[in-house]
Design a protein around this motif. Sequence first.
Motif, PDB file in Angstrom:
ATOM      1  N   GLN A 820       2.542 -39.722  27.763  1.00 37.78           N
ATOM      2  CA  GLN A 820       2.419 -38.530  28.605  1.00 37.78           C
ATOM      3  C   GLN A 820       0.979 -38.051  28.666  1.00 37.78           C
ATOM      4  O   GLN A 820       0.483 -37.663  29.735  1.00 37.78           O
ATOM      5  CB  GLN A 820       3.323 -37.418  28.059  1.00 37.78           C
ATOM      6  CG  GLN A 820       4.805 -37.678  28.223  1.00 37.78           C
ATOM      7  CD  GLN A 820       5.656 -36.500  27.785  1.00 37.78           C
ATOM      8  OE1 GLN A 820       5.136 -35.463  27.361  1.00 37.78           O
ATOM      9  NE2 GLN A 820       6.968 -36.645  27.886  1.00 37.78           N
ATOM     10  N   GLU A 821       0.296 -38.081  27.519  1.00 35.02           N
ATOM     11  CA  GLU A 821      -1.105 -37.647  27.504  1.00 35.02           C
ATOM     12  C   GLU A 821      -1.971 -38.585  28.324  1.00 35.02           C
ATOM     13  O   GLU A 821      -2.909 -38.150  29.002  1.00 35.02           O
ATOM     14  CB  GLU A 821      -1.616 -37.573  26.057  1.00 35.02           C
ATOM     15  CG  GLU A 821      -1.002 -36.451  25.242  1.00 35.02           C
ATOM     16  CD  GLU A 821      -1.188 -35.090  25.903  1.00 35.02           C
ATOM     17  OE1 GLU A 821      -2.317 -34.805  26.361  1.00 35.02           O
ATOM     18  OE2 GLU A 821      -0.211 -34.328  25.992  1.00 35.02           O
ATOM     19  N   TYR A 858      16.029 -41.723  44.399  1.00 36.03           N
ATOM     20  CA  TYR A 858      15.979 -42.750  43.362  1.00 36.03           C
ATOM     21  C   TYR A 858      15.139 -42.239  42.203  1.00 36.03           C
ATOM     22  O   TYR A 858      13.959 -41.911  42.368  1.00 36.03           O
ATOM     23  CB  TYR A 858      15.381 -44.036  43.922  1.00 36.03           C
ATOM     24  CG  TYR A 858      15.188 -45.139  42.892  1.00 36.03           C
ATOM     25  CD1 TYR A 858      16.251 -45.945  42.500  1.00 36.03           C
ATOM     26  CD2 TYR A 858      13.951 -45.365  42.313  1.00 36.03           C
ATOM     27  CE1 TYR A 858      16.088 -46.947  41.558  1.00 36.03           C
ATOM     28  CE2 TYR A 858      13.772 -46.367  41.372  1.00 36.03           C
ATOM     29  CZ  TYR A 858      14.832 -47.164  40.991  1.00 36.03           C
ATOM     30  OH  TYR A 858      14.666 -48.161  40.053  1.00 36.03           O
ATOM     31  N   GLN A 859      15.736 -42.144  41.023  1.00 31.89           N
ATOM     32  CA  GLN A 859      15.005 -41.694  39.839  1.00 31.89           C
ATOM     33  C   GLN A 859      15.438 -42.517  38.632  1.00 31.89           C
ATOM     34  O   GLN A 859      16.642 -42.714  38.413  1.00 31.89           O
ATOM     35  CB  GLN A 859      15.251 -40.206  39.558  1.00 31.89           C
ATOM     36  CG  GLN A 859      14.634 -39.268  40.568  1.00 31.89           C
ATOM     37  CD  GLN A 859      14.800 -37.801  40.182  1.00 31.89           C
ATOM     38  OE1 GLN A 859      15.084 -37.496  39.019  1.00 31.89           O
ATOM     39  NE2 GLN A 859      14.650 -36.910  41.151  1.00 31.89           N
ATOM     40  N   VAL A 860      14.422 -42.970  37.876  1.00 32.26           N
ATOM     41  CA  VAL A 860      14.701 -43.678  36.629  1.00 32.26           C
ATOM     42  C   VAL A 860      13.855 -43.035  35.531  1.00 32.26           C
ATOM     43  O   VAL A 860      12.918 -42.271  35.795  1.00 32.26           O
ATOM     44  CB  VAL A 860      14.353 -45.183  36.730  1.00 32.26           C
ATOM     45  CG1 VAL A 860      15.221 -45.872  37.749  1.00 32.26           C
ATOM     46  CG2 VAL A 860      12.879 -45.379  37.045  1.00 32.26           C
ATOM     47  N   SER A 861      14.198 -43.330  34.317  1.00 32.66           N
ATOM     48  CA  SER A 861      13.417 -42.810  33.189  1.00 32.66           C
ATOM     49  C   SER A 861      12.011 -43.414  33.213  1.00 32.66           C
ATOM     50  O   SER A 861      11.829 -44.587  33.575  1.00 32.66           O
ATOM     51  CB  SER A 861      14.128 -43.155  31.876  1.00 32.66           C
ATOM     52  OG  SER A 861      13.257 -42.919  30.777  1.00 32.66           O
ATOM     53  N   ALA A 975       7.339 -36.742  37.270  1.00 27.15           N
ATOM     54  CA  ALA A 975       8.424 -36.622  36.292  1.00 27.15           C
ATOM     55  C   ALA A 975       8.023 -35.691  35.162  1.00 27.15           C
ATOM     56  O   ALA A 975       8.826 -34.868  34.685  1.00 27.15           O
ATOM     57  CB  ALA A 975       8.781 -38.005  35.746  1.00 27.15           C
ATOM     58  N   LEU A 976       6.786 -35.799  34.742  1.00 21.96           N
ATOM     59  CA  LEU A 976       6.283 -34.932  33.676  1.00 21.96           C
ATOM     60  C   LEU A 976       6.239 -33.483  34.132  1.00 21.96           C
ATOM     61  O   LEU A 976       6.621 -32.568  33.381  1.00 21.96           O
ATOM     62  CB  LEU A 976       4.884 -35.406  33.253  1.00 21.96           C
ATOM     63  CG  LEU A 976       4.216 -34.659  32.095  1.00 21.96           C
ATOM     64  CD1 LEU A 976       5.058 -34.772  30.820  1.00 21.96           C
ATOM     65  CD2 LEU A 976       2.827 -35.231  31.852  1.00 21.96           C
ATOM     66  N   GLN A 977       5.833 -33.251  35.378  1.00 20.42           N
ATOM     67  CA  GLN A 977       5.796 -31.897  35.922  1.00 20.42           C
ATOM     68  C   GLN A 977       7.188 -31.295  35.989  1.00 20.42           C
ATOM     69  O   GLN A 977       7.401 -30.133  35.646  1.00 20.42           O
ATOM     70  CB  GLN A 977       5.169 -31.911  37.323  1.00 20.42           C
ATOM     71  CG  GLN A 977       3.700 -32.302  37.358  1.00 20.42           C
ATOM     72  CD  GLN A 977       2.823 -31.316  36.636  1.00 20.42           C
ATOM     73  OE1 GLN A 977       2.429 -31.543  35.490  1.00 20.42           O
ATOM     74  NE2 GLN A 977       2.545 -30.198  37.267  1.00 20.42           N
ATOM     75  N   GLU A 982      11.381 -27.578  33.897  1.00 26.59           N
ATOM     76  CA  GLU A 982      12.716 -27.346  33.336  1.00 26.59           C
ATOM     77  C   GLU A 982      12.632 -26.633  31.995  1.00 26.59           C
ATOM     78  O   GLU A 982      13.415 -25.722  31.712  1.00 26.59           O
ATOM     79  CB  GLU A 982      13.432 -28.687  33.177  1.00 26.59           C
ATOM     80  CG  GLU A 982      13.843 -29.318  34.503  1.00 26.59           C
ATOM     81  CD  GLU A 982      14.382 -30.723  34.302  1.00 26.59           C
ATOM     82  OE1 GLU A 982      14.469 -31.169  33.132  1.00 26.59           O
ATOM     83  OE2 GLU A 982      14.703 -31.382  35.313  1.00 26.59           O
ATOM     84  N   LYS A 983      11.638 -27.030  31.155  1.00 27.59           N
ATOM     85  CA  LYS A 983      11.465 -26.374  29.852  1.00 27.59           C
ATOM     86  C   LYS A 983      11.106 -24.912  30.031  1.00 27.59           C
ATOM     87  O   LYS A 983      11.618 -24.029  29.349  1.00 27.59           O
ATOM     88  CB  LYS A 983      10.375 -27.079  29.056  1.00 27.59           C
ATOM     89  CG  LYS A 983      10.797 -28.396  28.441  1.00 27.59           C
ATOM     90  CD  LYS A 983       9.671 -28.977  27.584  1.00 27.59           C
ATOM     91  CE  LYS A 983      10.096 -30.282  26.940  1.00 27.59           C
ATOM     92  NZ  LYS A 983       9.006 -30.862  26.112  1.00 27.59           N
TER      93      LYS A 983
END
Length: 990
Positions: A820-821, A858-861, A975-977, A982-983
């Motif tokens: 992520q960083e 379409y979304q994946v991890s 995805a990170l955003q 959500e957090k």
Amino acid sequence: MSTLLQTLLIETLPSDTDPILQAFIQTILPAMEREFELISAMGGSEEIHYQTLIKQGDGYAKENAQRWAAKPDQSLLVHVLNGLLTAWNLSIHLPQHLQLEEIEKRLLCLGLTLHDYNKYVRGQGEEQPPPKAHEITAIINLCQELGEKLNFTGFWQEWQDYLLEIAYLAQNTQFSIDSNPILSNWENGDREFTIDDRRLNDVLRHLLAFGDVAVHIGDPADITTTTKGDRLRDHLSWLNIPKKLVYHRLRDCRGLITNQIHNAVVSFARRLGWEPILYFAQGAIYLTPNESVTPDLADIQTAVWESLIRGDEDNNQPGLAQYFQSGDVGFVRDGKGMKIAPQTLELFTPTDLIRLLPSVVQIKVANVKAPATPKRLEKLQLTDAQKTFLAQGADIRADRLAELIILAQREFFEDCQDYIPWMLSALELQTEISPEQTQVQSGGVNYGWYQVAAHYIAAHATLDDQQVIDFLEGLSDRLATWAEKNNLLQESSSPTYEAFINYLSQYLEVSLSNHQQTEFENELNSYSHAKVNNQPICSLSSGDSDAEDQLDTVVLFKPQQYSNKNSLGGGRIKRGISKIWSLEMLMRQAFWTGASGKLEEQQPVFLYIFPAYVYSPQVAVAVRRLMKELKRVNLWEVRKQWLDAGMHHSGLQTLQWRDEDEVEAGRYSDSYSNKDLPFMAMTYTTTRGKTITDAWVAPSFLALALPILLGVKVVVTSSPDPLYASDQEFVESVKLDGAAGFWNVLGINPNLRLQDLSPALERLLIAYSIHLDFRSSPPDARWQAFNGTARDLVTDVLNVFAIANEGFRERTENKREPSQEDVKRVWKYAQLWIKGNINMSEKLQLIEKLVKEYRQFYQVSVGESSHAVLLPISKALEVILTVPEQIQRGDIILQAAGQLHDALERQEAYKRPFIMDKSVEFSTRKAQELMAIHTFMTTCVDELFLGLYKGDRALLQENRNRIKSGAEFAYRWLALQEKQTEKTSSKGEK
């Protein structure tokens, strides 16, 4: 944490410095650096000035912008700091009845800090122009706002009680038409002055005005040739300070030798009671008692020469003589033996040199493992018995004895018939070896004296190294005494001394001394005469005809390689070096411990650091300290500091700039010399055996960082000549002369104004960081490949992601998926890189738009493979590149959408957000998914294929991997955003 400038000032201020000044540096200076360091007080970019003035409705925006930009650069930080310190230094000389109280000292500091609030407002680019002199309420409010930004409270808790006085001083620092000194205009029912208005107008205003005028001066002679000097003298008179202003100036700037001259003149002037208050690259301005008279120029010249050669004991500064005596410079040894530089013969008497030879021979003749004596003896016709005997002494001891004897004969006794008998007698070998045998030589090498030396050592085989040294010292002393007694030595003369004195008489001015300047016509005639007669011409100064053949004993650069000057229409010029440049080169060898003829192999790049107009004494000492202790640049550390600071140059403040071994313990150290100052500071970087790119990466960074952090001006060049005699000769803050190719590839101007520094440094550090992150092989930075990195980055912003993927997945020693960083860092690299580039911005926005569109269906991890993450974009590109050319746009969209839908059908349901939303009818979900797929494919065809790549399939194919790299990082970023959003939402609900 303390800033670099703050730390340097704190460490170099004397321990008895007024606590108020110390507190100002501790509390306000860091905030001033943050707010003022990139704001132009003088000079600056014409375009930026013009845009700001247009925004503020200035009817003469073009004329004003041109007028301001025509001046050399000076930042508001430097302007305020040097002006404040100059005013503070002057206040110490006030008569007893005018000495400042504590509150007045604080007002002096804060008033001068804000005196150019109008330049600060313009530098912010605000649409609202700075308040006019009559808009008193606006001025007060602005001063209050700035005071809060600059941490005035940390400096003085009660500062707002004196806000009126601070604003009054800030507005009325100068006695000009823009001031508003009528007290009644400032006081009303709500506000009135707290301190005596006579102290404000008759003391504080004049101190502030003196400091402000002083930092506008660009040359020491301005005090006699411009009205600035008259204004300074007027303020001295108003303040009842019984002093006058004098100056010294050197109309030249070569480096170490000119700095040595400056410091020697300052030291001489101090002994006369002159106090330097302003330092320039080319001289200094002094406060002197009114009764002082200008000293005789001949006395100054003598003192300067003695300081240059013998050093300055009061300042604990060594002279050249110390380095000559140790053999560090002035002597060289090659295959034919030792040589003495011509300057060495001129700086010492023959008697002194003879007595000096043993210590020089001890240092220079150090080939212990491969002594020359055995090889020399092989050239002689000797019997077997002689060879056996001499072999006992054929070692380094014999080398040293032979070198001393040969050098003394060649330099001092070549025509003396008595030298050989005397030497044989002194060695007690007159019956063993004949005078004729001592002179056997071949190819310029004397073999006979090696036989003498080996014979003596063999006969005294028990002598150890120290005993040999003692013997050589005794031998040299006896030789010198004998030569003196019999008048065998020629009277010493020093053309170097004469050339140096002549140089001072031409270039050095001391106030109003009777100083004859050389006419230009005379210099031109001398130069032309030297060319016509094929006399040596100094390859470094070009116009100095008083030159001699260059020798490897004095020149740091390889002979006949550092000049390429030819006469017009003629053949090769005979190149040489002048006496003055020889001294400069000798000083560089001595002070930089550079071997003669070797520095060029290390590809040096020189940084010549000029004050922006002027240094106050305190700032000059601080800059000198950094130059003395500056460590080699570690760009890995630079990258880390910059990243830790959020990719902002403020992180460089806490970089370990200095060699820890040089840093003195303690905060306020009096042991640090504040007399030897860098009028024009010098440093250089080297990269032995590497590419030109390697040579330039560190100095390119320093060129941009030092002006931001210290407010100096920098010229960077591979030339040993500084190019300029003062900062007034170039208006920019940074000038790179002949930079490596990557500088131009990155699109950075080699001539940078103050406002250009931060964007240029940011661009450079992004490129450096991307290269170090993804194309280096620690600890090897692989800078030789940096030109390729630079070309990739300027070609396409998507190469930021392609290079990152290359680093993450292709480097076998560090193969991994980006964290992520990593994603945050690389995405920020790209965002910063596209600043000001519309095409690159639109391209990155398009890639982000495409990913947003396909993430709807379409979304994946992010932990999935790249193939999984990029499925929609890969399928879209595959279809566009493979369908026949004659197929129409609409058909391409439908065909690609259909194939993509088929591919999704083979995926798990949880990867299809529309299908997973069971709150909606299945048929509706399918329709939504199909619509989203169609929208995505429309964007791919219309905006990516037909728009960005103009329908050129070959071009699209060429950029296919770049697009996919950009899309992958955009996916991970989005995805990170979403995850962070959500957090944040969940925390808010709780």
